[in-house]
Design a protein around this motif. Sequence first.
Motif, PDB file in Angstrom:
ATOM      1  N   PRO B  49       0.815  -1.210   0.000  1.00  0.00           N
ATOM      2  CA  PRO B  49       0.000   0.000   0.000  1.00  0.00           C
ATOM      3  C   PRO B  49       0.854   1.268   0.000  1.00  0.00           C
ATOM      4  N   LYS B  50       0.362   2.281  -0.666  1.00  0.00           N
ATOM      5  CA  LYS B  50       0.985   3.628  -0.698  1.00  0.00           C
ATOM      6  C   LYS B  50       2.338   3.688  -1.421  1.00  0.00           C
ATOM      7  N   LEU B  51       2.701   2.645  -2.117  1.00  0.00           N
ATOM      8  CA  LEU B  51       4.025   2.643  -2.763  1.00  0.00           C
ATOM      9  C   LEU B  51       4.021   3.473  -4.047  1.00  0.00           C
ATOM     10  N   GLU B  52       4.957   4.407  -4.127  1.00  0.00           N
ATOM     11  CA  GLU B  52       5.067   5.263  -5.308  1.00  0.00           C
ATOM     12  C   GLU B  52       6.476   5.149  -5.865  1.00  0.00           C
ATOM     13  N   VAL B  53       6.573   4.966  -7.172  1.00  0.00           N
ATOM     14  CA  VAL B  53       7.903   4.904  -7.792  1.00  0.00           C
ATOM     15  C   VAL B  53       8.269   6.301  -8.276  1.00  0.00           C
ATOM     16  N   GLN B  54       9.459   6.744  -7.875  1.00  0.00           N
ATOM     17  CA  GLN B  54       9.899   8.064  -8.339  1.00  0.00           C
ATOM     18  C   GLN B  54      11.188   7.926  -9.138  1.00  0.00           C
ATOM     19  N   LYS B  55      11.118   8.387 -10.394  1.00  0.00           N
ATOM     20  CA  LYS B  55      12.306   8.292 -11.256  1.00  0.00           C
ATOM     21  C   LYS B  55      13.339   9.331 -10.848  1.00  0.00           C
ATOM     22  N   LEU B  56      14.587   9.047 -11.148  1.00  0.00           N
ATOM     23  CA  LEU B  56      15.665   9.989 -10.833  1.00  0.00           C
ATOM     24  C   LEU B  56      16.061  10.750 -12.091  1.00  0.00           C
ATOM     25  N   ASP B  57      16.335  12.054 -11.926  1.00  0.00           N
ATOM     26  CA  ASP B  57      16.835  12.795 -13.090  1.00  0.00           C
ATOM     27  C   ASP B  57      18.347  12.553 -13.212  1.00  0.00           C
ATOM     28  N   LYS B  58      18.940  13.171 -14.210  1.00  0.00           N
ATOM     29  CA  LYS B  58      20.352  12.884 -14.500  1.00  0.00           C
ATOM     30  C   LYS B  58      21.273  13.221 -13.313  1.00  0.00           C
TER      31      LYS B  58
END
Lengths: 59, 165
Positions: B49-58
Amino acid sequence: METVPAKLTPKLVNELVKEGWYSNRSEAVRDAVRELVEKMRLETLNDAIKKDIEWGLNG
Amino acid sequence: MVKLIAVADAGPLIPISEIDLLEAFKIFKQLIVPPEVEKEVKTKTKKIPKLEVQKLDKKEKNLSAWLAIKYELDLGEAEAITLCKTNRIKLFLTDDLAARITAEANGLEPHGSIGILLRAYREKIFNKKQTIQALGELEHNSTLFITSTLIQQAIQAVRRYPKRN
């Protein structure tokens, strides 16, 4: 294997070899360092779990 | 209940999933993971629950690579610490000792599976009996490396907790 110079009283390790615990002094020192690393790792883990308990119940 | 925001490494997500207690993550309002951690947990856990994937910038990817090399971390751990730093989130979830040490050195507050289970108990998601049972299962039925002595310390702390059953 890289050599790490260290000064220590020969008596400390000589006895371990003389009594047959290790076949030579290098082996005794290597084993002692390995045990020290493991001890430090467990102490760090112990501290980490204490912090987890405190944060979990009271933090 | 104070809802928490955290960035997680695979560490606590996998063991807590292995003992089937994902409700514990309800203590979080937002739980962020980097792509590298998502890749690892996707195949090993149920839906968290509540898991969000956040991409990394360069720039963040460069910082992660530097942290991974400097502190000998896995890429997932390094990416998670990077997201904590760039999002100004202090709470970092990990069970890995090297990652904990690195996080503390970078001003973060690392906590692991045991902390999450105890927090879930405090927030009344689990009762005392369930929590003690969960700690036992964490030791015997999960891949978490933990000693019996430390599990017993946590169990004793729960038993002594005065405020509720």
